[in-house]
Write a protein that holds these residues in place. Structure first.
Motif, PDB file in Angstrom:
ATOM      1  N   TRP A  34      -7.375   5.718   3.734  1.00  0.00           N
ATOM      2  CA  TRP A  34      -8.223   5.827   2.562  1.00  0.00           C
ATOM      3  C   TRP A  34      -8.728   7.252   2.346  1.00  0.00           C
ATOM      4  O   TRP A  34      -9.072   7.961   3.299  1.00  0.00           O
ATOM      5  N   GLU A  90     -11.633   6.577  -2.459  1.00  0.00           N
ATOM      6  CA  GLU A  90     -11.489   5.140  -2.221  1.00  0.00           C
ATOM      7  C   GLU A  90     -12.713   4.580  -1.500  1.00  0.00           C
ATOM      8  O   GLU A  90     -13.174   3.473  -1.797  1.00  0.00           O
ATOM      9  N   TRP A  91     -13.253   5.344  -0.551  1.00  0.00           N
ATOM     10  CA  TRP A  91     -14.470   4.900   0.144  1.00  0.00           C
ATOM     11  C   TRP A  91     -15.649   4.838  -0.824  1.00  0.00           C
ATOM     12  O   TRP A  91     -16.454   3.903  -0.787  1.00  0.00           O
ATOM     13  N   GLU A 145      -7.936   1.213   5.981  1.00  0.00           N
ATOM     14  CA  GLU A 145      -9.081   1.907   5.391  1.00  0.00           C
ATOM     15  C   GLU A 145      -9.426   3.185   6.164  1.00  0.00           C
ATOM     16  O   GLU A 145      -9.648   4.240   5.564  1.00  0.00           O
ATOM     17  N   TYR A 146      -9.462   3.078   7.480  1.00  0.00           N
ATOM     18  CA  TYR A 146      -9.860   4.238   8.290  1.00  0.00           C
ATOM     19  C   TYR A 146      -8.745   5.276   8.406  1.00  0.00           C
ATOM     20  O   TYR A 146      -9.014   6.465   8.570  1.00  0.00           O
ATOM     21  N   GLN A 149       0.825  -1.206   0.000  1.00  0.00           N
ATOM     22  CA  GLN A 149       0.000   0.000   0.000  1.00  0.00           C
ATOM     23  C   GLN A 149       0.861   1.258   0.000  1.00  0.00           C
ATOM     24  O   GLN A 149       0.525   2.261  -0.626  1.00  0.00           O
ATOM     25  N   ALA A 171     -15.327   1.811  -2.997  1.00  0.00           N
ATOM     26  CA  ALA A 171     -15.657   0.605  -2.242  1.00  0.00           C
ATOM     27  C   ALA A 171     -17.177   0.446  -2.106  1.00  0.00           C
ATOM     28  O   ALA A 171     -17.695  -0.659  -2.217  1.00  0.00           O
TER      29      ALA A 171
END
Length: 219
Positions: free
Chosen positions: A205, A209-210, A201-202, A137, A213
């Motif tokens: 991101w 990106e959210w 993610e939290y 990442q 998703a």
């Protein structure tokens, strides 16, 4: 990215030497082995895993992620993994006076085993998290900012000597497999997940990106 390739290769050796350390402690608790080898193990984890490997992560990779990929340095994965480096260094502080000792006292025997188990399991899980999450990442996010490579550095003489010493230790104390350590890929493999870091993610991101998703979830 060559730096990340180098760091992964260093992980491979560190993983093996952790298993060798556990074998050494088991041998010493049986009254066998050479106490002087404990000093060699300590040199590897201090000089090679710490001064060389962890230092490159913090001063080159983590710094680039914060300064060039605009990721938060004081929370999330960077802060969590740096904190783990510090915690594992403190475990080495406890091991330092024990690995090369005679282990004559029962409390020393209990402590050296507990510290070796804690250190090895923590570092194995830490390696899993970096290999499966931080490295891929981090590399992707650096590329978004047109950073395709990062400088590395050669080992110092003391770091190279610690590595060579570890290769001899691997031959003398074949690495053991710890079936009780929980290993795996993803943020859940990280010792800091849910404690000092809420996950990639939290923490990393973007809104885009959210949204992507969510769109994939709706398809």
């Amino acid at each position: 990215m060559k730096l990340i390739d180098d760091l992964r290769a260093e992980h491979d050796l560190i993983e093996q030497v952790l298993g060798s350390l556990r074998t050494f402690v088991k041998v010493r608790l049986a009254g066998l082995g050479d106490p002087a080898d404990g000093v060699r193990f300590m040199a590897f984890f201090r000089r090679y895993a710490g001064d060389f490997h962890h230092h490159k992560e913090e001063e080159i990779l983590f710094r680039a992620l914060a300064e060039r990929a605009e990721l938060p340095a004081h929370r999330g994965p960077i802060a969590a993994l740096t904190g783990e480096h510090q915690r594992m260094a403190s475990l080495l502080d406890g091991l330092e006076g024990l690995l090369g000792s005679t282990l004559a006292a029962s409390e020393d025997r209990t402590q050296v085993e507990a510290l070796a188990v804690d250190y090895s399991r923590s570092l194995w899980r830490h390696i899993d998290a970096e290999n499966s999450v931080l490295y891929p990442q981090g590399e992707e996010r650096l590329r978004r900012f047109h950073v395709r490579d990062l400088p590395s550095r050669p080992m110092t003489d003391s770091e190279a000597a610690a590595r060579e010493g570890a290769l001899a230790l691997l031959a003398a104390y074949p690495p053991m497999h710890d079936a009780e350590v929980h290993r795996g890929d993803g943020c859940v493999a990280c010792p800091s997940f849910g404690v000092t870091c809420e996950g990639l993610e939290y923490e990393w991101w973007t809104e885009l990106e959210w949204e992507e998703a969510e769109e994939r979830r709706d398809d």
